[in-house]
Design a protein around this motif. Structure first.
Motif, short mmCIF file in Angstrom:
data_model
loop_
_atom_site.label_atom_id
_atom_site.label_comp_id
_atom_site.label_asym_id
_atom_site.label_seq_id
_atom_site.Cartn_x
_atom_site.Cartn_y
_atom_site.Cartn_z
N VAL A 137 3.92 9.19 3.64
CA VAL A 137 4.77 8.49 2.47
C VAL A 137 4.77 9.56 1.11
O VAL A 137 5.81 9.63 0.56
CB VAL A 137 4.19 7.06 2.10
N TYR A 138 3.72 9.83 0.89
CA TYR A 138 3.78 10.77 -0.37
C TYR A 138 4.47 12.14 -0.56
O TYR A 138 4.42 12.80 0.53
CB TYR A 138 2.34 10.95 -0.87
N ARG A 139 5.45 12.33 -1.27
CA ARG A 139 6.35 13.49 -1.24
C ARG A 139 6.09 14.50 -2.25
O ARG A 139 6.70 15.41 -2.51
CB ARG A 139 7.83 13.06 -1.11
N GLY A 140 5.00 14.18 -3.02
CA GLY A 140 4.33 15.14 -4.19
C GLY A 140 5.30 14.58 -5.41
O GLY A 140 6.05 13.73 -5.38
N GLU A 141 4.78 15.13 -6.86
CA GLU A 141 5.41 14.75 -7.96
C GLU A 141 6.78 15.14 -8.00
O GLU A 141 7.20 16.31 -7.65
CB GLU A 141 4.43 15.56 -8.95
N LYS A 142 7.53 14.61 -8.93
CA LYS A 142 8.83 14.64 -9.31
C LYS A 142 8.88 15.20 -11.03
O LYS A 142 8.13 14.32 -11.75
CB LYS A 142 9.78 13.59 -8.94
N THR A 143 9.76 16.00 -11.08
CA THR A 143 9.92 16.25 -12.43
C THR A 143 10.96 15.35 -13.04
O THR A 143 11.57 14.47 -12.23
CB THR A 143 10.42 17.68 -12.75
N LEU A 144 11.10 15.04 -14.34
CA LEU A 144 11.90 14.38 -14.87
C LEU A 144 13.35 14.65 -14.58
O LEU A 144 14.24 13.95 -14.25
CB LEU A 144 12.00 14.40 -16.35
N PHE A 145 13.77 16.24 -14.30
CA PHE A 145 15.08 16.70 -14.24
C PHE A 145 15.10 16.13 -12.62
O PHE A 145 16.53 15.86 -12.34
CB PHE A 145 15.16 18.21 -13.96
N ASP A 146 14.63 16.06 -11.63
CA ASP A 146 14.57 15.65 -10.49
C ASP A 146 15.02 14.34 -10.19
O ASP A 146 15.91 14.00 -9.46
CB ASP A 146 13.32 16.06 -9.60
N ALA A 147 14.24 13.60 -10.82
CA ALA A 147 14.61 12.07 -10.96
C ALA A 147 15.96 11.83 -11.40
O ALA A 147 16.48 10.97 -10.98
CB ALA A 147 13.35 11.19 -11.75
N ALA A 148 16.18 12.40 -12.41
CA ALA A 148 17.52 12.20 -13.12
C ALA A 148 18.75 12.68 -12.38
O ALA A 148 19.93 11.91 -12.19
CB ALA A 148 17.83 12.96 -14.52
N THR A 149 18.45 13.73 -11.29
CA THR A 149 19.63 14.19 -10.55
C THR A 149 19.41 13.73 -9.14
O THR A 149 20.16 14.31 -8.23
CB THR A 149 19.59 15.83 -10.60
N ALA A 203 0.83 -1.40 -0.07
CA ALA A 203 -0.06 -0.08 0.00
C ALA A 203 0.67 1.37 -0.01
O ALA A 203 0.56 2.20 -0.68
CB ALA A 203 -0.84 -0.16 1.13
N ARG A 204 2.08 1.39 0.73
CA ARG A 204 2.73 2.65 0.81
C ARG A 204 3.47 2.62 -0.61
O ARG A 204 3.60 3.57 -1.09
CB ARG A 204 3.96 2.28 1.87
N TYR A 205 3.98 1.41 -1.06
CA TYR A 205 4.44 1.59 -2.60
C TYR A 205 3.51 2.15 -3.56
O TYR A 205 3.85 2.98 -4.40
CB TYR A 205 4.97 0.06 -2.83
N TYR A 206 2.19 1.91 -3.35
CA TYR A 206 1.07 2.27 -4.48
C TYR A 206 1.11 3.78 -4.12
O TYR A 206 0.83 4.68 -5.14
CB TYR A 206 -0.18 1.48 -4.00
N ILE A 207 1.12 4.26 -2.78
CA ILE A 207 1.02 5.68 -2.71
C ILE A 207 2.17 6.58 -3.37
O ILE A 207 2.12 7.51 -3.78
CB ILE A 207 0.87 5.95 -1.04
N LYS A 208 3.38 5.85 -3.13
CA LYS A 208 4.47 6.60 -3.77
C LYS A 208 4.39 6.49 -5.26
O LYS A 208 4.82 7.57 -5.94
CB LYS A 208 5.97 5.80 -3.52
N ARG A 209 3.71 5.71 -6.01
CA ARG A 209 3.48 5.70 -7.36
C ARG A 209 2.08 6.34 -7.89
O ARG A 209 1.63 6.25 -8.80
CB ARG A 209 3.15 3.99 -7.66
N GLU A 210 1.60 6.86 -6.67
CA GLU A 210 0.33 7.66 -6.89
C GLU A 210 -0.84 6.74 -7.41
O GLU A 210 -1.86 7.39 -7.82
CB GLU A 210 0.47 9.05 -7.96
N ALA A 211 -0.78 5.66 -6.88
CA ALA A 211 -2.02 4.65 -7.27
C ALA A 211 -2.84 4.85 -5.67
O ALA A 211 -2.80 3.79 -5.10
CB ALA A 211 -1.72 3.49 -7.62
N PHE A 212 -3.42 5.81 -5.54
CA PHE A 212 -4.06 6.09 -4.26
C PHE A 212 -5.29 5.05 -3.88
O PHE A 212 -5.53 4.38 -2.89
CB PHE A 212 -4.51 7.44 -4.14
N VAL A 213 -6.06 4.86 -4.98
CA VAL A 213 -7.29 3.68 -4.80
C VAL A 213 -6.47 2.34 -4.45
O VAL A 213 -7.24 1.85 -3.47
CB VAL A 213 -8.24 3.82 -6.13
#
Length: 313
Positions: free
Chosen positions: A251-263, A183-193
């Motif tokens: 758990v949820y930290r907000g959306e990440k941009t592609l630049f944030d994920a890459a760096t 369930a926590r993994y789903y929240i990180k992936r924004e699969a809230f349902v």
């Protein structure tokens, strides 16, 4: 010549087959059933499990309807289990249960089947390294729980029922913790349902496990992120009444941009978690704002920067 050639081929095949017959006779002489069973049991006691398995298989093949046949099948399950052959042990247990559903020792077959699955995923890695079992595939744990549950339900007076019940408690706690982890993994992936459904499954089916407050907290966060404030408030009330001292970190930290994920978030602003007040939140002091230099150097020179800032003040 047309007749001779097929005749020679047929004779050659017959001779080859005859040789194999003689080899089988020499390798496995005709041994009485009782003697074969006693030899298998002796090998079992001496720890020669491979020899015991070979003799038990031979006994079952030569005397399928003998007086020791059913007992040999039970002993074969145990021999496979002790020889670390889980798939063979479970297959042998399933076969015995299918062939002898009314056997007086069928509870033993269910117990061995559950015990085999219980220890199937235990290896030297999990014994000597700090591996979180709740994050591993629960397939074997589910099979083990089902076998123990069948034993306890159908044969509550069995001598193996108490141990099976204790193992079921452990397995249920582990499965509940795994559901919360997913369930926590789903929240990180924004699969809230999906996260909310996982938490609700724990509440509905695993109410006596230690993972219940974690499941409630996950449901609150998922409902809040979905905008379902009424469900979040109801779940928050249940959590506060039953676990008033529970500390939860979102758990949820907000959306990440592609630049944030890459760096790896080195150049991104510190994202604050959404405002959730399900229970008393973890009392951590907010981290000070980090400069770009601090992020690039991974905080190696943070003490020097702090000292300079204090001097300037």
């Amino acid at each position: 010549m047309r007749i001779t050639k097929p005749l020679i081929i047929a004779l050659f095949c017959l001779m080859t087959t005859a040789c194999s017959w003689f080899e089988d006779i020499q390798e496995y002489p005709d041994v009485p059933e009782q003697q074969l069973y006693q030899e298998a049991m002796t090998a079992m006691e001496e720890g020669a499990l491979e020899v015991a398995i070979e003799k038990l298989q031979l006994l079952e093949a030569r005397y399928p309807f003998g007086r020791y046949s059913e007992q040999a099948q039970l002993e074969l399950i145990y021999a496979y289990f002790k020889n670390y052959e889980p798939e063979a042990a479970r297959a042998a247990a399933d076969r015995f249960i299918r062939l002898h559903p009314n056997h007086e020792n069928i509870d033993y077959a269910y117990y061995l089947k559950g015990l085999t699955a219980f220890e199937q995923d235990i290896s030297w890695i999990t014994q000597y390294l700090p591996v979180d079992e709740t994050q591993r595939d629960p397939g074997a744990a589910l099979d083990s729980f089902d076998s123990f549950a069948t034993l306890v339900e159908r044969y509550p007076e069995s001598q193996y029922a108490p141990d099976s019940q204790q193992r079921m408690v452990y397995l249920k706690n582990r499965l509940a913790a795994y559901e919360v982890h997913v369930a926590r993994y789903y929240i990180k992936r924004e699969a809230f349902v999906a996260a909310a459904n996982r938490g609700r499954y724990v509440i509905e089916n695993m109410q006596e496990t230690p993972a219940v407050p974690d499941a409630l907290a996950v449901m609150i966060e998922a409902y809040t992120l979905l905008g379902m404030q009424d469900l979040a408030a109801d779940t928050r009330s249940v959590l506060q009444q039953n676990y008033p001292d529970y500390v939860y970190t979102p758990v949820y930290r907000g959306e990440k941009t592609l630049f944030d994920a890459a760096t790896f978030d080195m150049f991104s602003d510190n994202k604050e978690p959404p405002v959730l007040t399900p229970v008393r939140m973890s009392q951590h002091e907010p981290e000070p704002e980090r400069s770009v230099f601090s992020k690039v150097t991974f905080g190696v020179f943070d003490d020097d920067e702090d000292a300079e800032a204090t001097t300037q003040e």
